[in-house]
Scaffold this active site. Sequence first.
Site, PDB file in Angstrom:
ATOM      1  N   HIS A   1       0.886  -1.179   0.000  1.00  0.00           N
ATOM      2  CA  HIS A   1       0.000   0.000   0.000  1.00  0.00           C
ATOM      3  C   HIS A   1       0.917   1.221   0.000  1.00  0.00           C
ATOM      4  CE1 HIS A   1      -2.286  -2.900   2.567  1.00  0.00           C
ATOM      5  NE2 HIS A   1      -3.379  -2.355   2.078  1.00  0.00           N
ATOM      6  N   ASP A  48       2.324   2.003   3.367  1.00  0.00           N
ATOM      7  CA  ASP A  48       3.345   1.102   3.938  1.00  0.00           C
ATOM      8  C   ASP A  48       4.756   1.597   3.658  1.00  0.00           C
ATOM      9  OD1 ASP A  48       1.142  -0.602   4.220  1.00  0.00           O
ATOM     10  OD2 ASP A  48       1.652  -1.738   2.406  1.00  0.00           O
TER      11      ASP A  48
HETATM   12  C1  XUL Z   1      -7.333  -6.468   5.067  1.00  0.00           C
HETATM   13  C2  XUL Z   1      -6.638  -6.880   3.838  1.00  0.00           C
HETATM   14  C3  XUL Z   1      -5.845  -5.827   3.154  1.00  0.00           C
HETATM   15  C4  XUL Z   1      -5.849  -5.928   1.669  1.00  0.00           C
HETATM   16  C5  XUL Z   1      -5.156  -4.799   0.969  1.00  0.00           C
HETATM   17  O1  XUL Z   1      -8.041  -7.476   5.700  1.00  0.00           O
HETATM   18  O2  XUL Z   1      -6.691  -8.030   3.450  1.00  0.00           O
HETATM   19  O3  XUL Z   1      -4.554  -5.899   3.658  1.00  0.00           O
HETATM   20  O4  XUL Z   1      -5.264  -7.109   1.253  1.00  0.00           O
HETATM   21  O5  XUL Z   1      -5.629  -3.562   1.340  1.00  0.00           O
END
Ligand code: XUL
Length: 436
Positions: free
Chosen positions: A102, A105
């Site tokens: 993300h 991150d």
């Molecule tokens: C949350 C989840 C996230 C997504 C990406 O439960 O799975 O980490 O994978 O935003």
Amino acid sequence: MNNKYFDKIPKIEFKGAQSEDPLSFKFYDASKIVLGKSMEENLRIASCYWHSFSWPGGDPFGGPTFQRPWMQKGDAIEMAKLKLENAFDFFEKLGQPYFCFHDADIAPEGSNFAETEAIQKTIVDAIQKKIEDGNTKLLWGTANLFSHRRYMGGAATNPDPDVFKYAAAQVKMCMDNTKQLGGQNYVLWGGREGYETILNTNMKQELDQLGRFMQMAVEHKYKIGFQGPLLIEPKPHEPSKHQYDFDAAAVYAFLQKNNLEKDIKLNLEVNHATLALHSFEHEIAYAFANNIFGSLDINRGDPLIGWDTDQFPNSVQELLMPFYYIYKNGGLGSGGLNFDAKIRRQSIDPEDLFYAHIGAMDICAKTLLATEKMINDGVYDQFIKERYGKWPTTDAIAANQSLEAIHAEVIDKDINPQPKSGRQEFLENLVNRYLD
Ligand code: XUL
Ligand code: CO
């Protein structure tokens, strides 16, 4: 503190099932050919940046337990660079073909959007260099539209249009950055796209907003020529009480309503499926049945705990049917197996992150080998074919027929169907044979 966190860890090699070295692969042999392709190409394994490098080991009752060099106090951008150095050192030592991230991150936010974007650019350029110089590629990128307080009432579904705009700007930035990094997919997970209480919620308004938001994401994909699919990741709840992307079926209905089913596929996650009271293989079978399979977040929950524990997978038995559906249907395509999983907060040593990944990669490798046996053996496939063998083709299901014509036929031919065994226990025994 030594800034090279994984300094003492050697390159992880395949040493075979008999090896006693805990820092070696027992089954994951990257170049071994299975089902006509190398294990690496078949499994397309990815580490996730958030759980493995950003999450500090806190839980609702306690603070951080991990004391990693990049989690020290100091200049936040320098810390982001240190995190990046260590993350890529980890990927290289593990021989990890892919990673996922993300925006939040990889770098801290600035004081406004423009500053945040400039900081992202600095780190994204540094990641690009790492990708060019190394062996780890980007499976997917995504925007974090759920952690910051501005998103507490939703991102695309927020009652405030300015939040919708901020989220749109963030997705544009992240999709552009994912493209720059050669990302093979772009993911959208709507953890806040739902409600805490339906009392304060205009559901039609929110669903219309979400539909338009996703259409704009698709429009942008074409505008910039991003090659990979966009993927929605269903989850029924957590953090919101109810999330609109509840499960594969709910997302499919949403996609069809908004004419998006050709452009958006699914990123399915084990523990999200089970929170929706589905098995993982149910979600995968549903996705293939409707041509919306994209990629997997592979982890596991704890059957005794009612939330998303995001643990590393450790059961071949649990993964065999999911893998069977995937490899029977031609494999992962541009998707992969992203370990959306975190080590437990007591696992505070550098080795622990390696043990988790090595174990999970070995489990995926063992499951792939079992899947190959099951596919090549063909007995299961034959059983299913025979079970439906009286339906000559799907076109014949209703072609040139009507309730009236069938009604007449049932009477004319005195059709009187006799029940047949579903053979569940026979099949359970059959599947067990492939687990050795
Ligand atoms: C949350 C989840 C996230 C997504 C990406 O439960 O799975 O980490 O994978 O935003
Ligand atoms: Co996930």
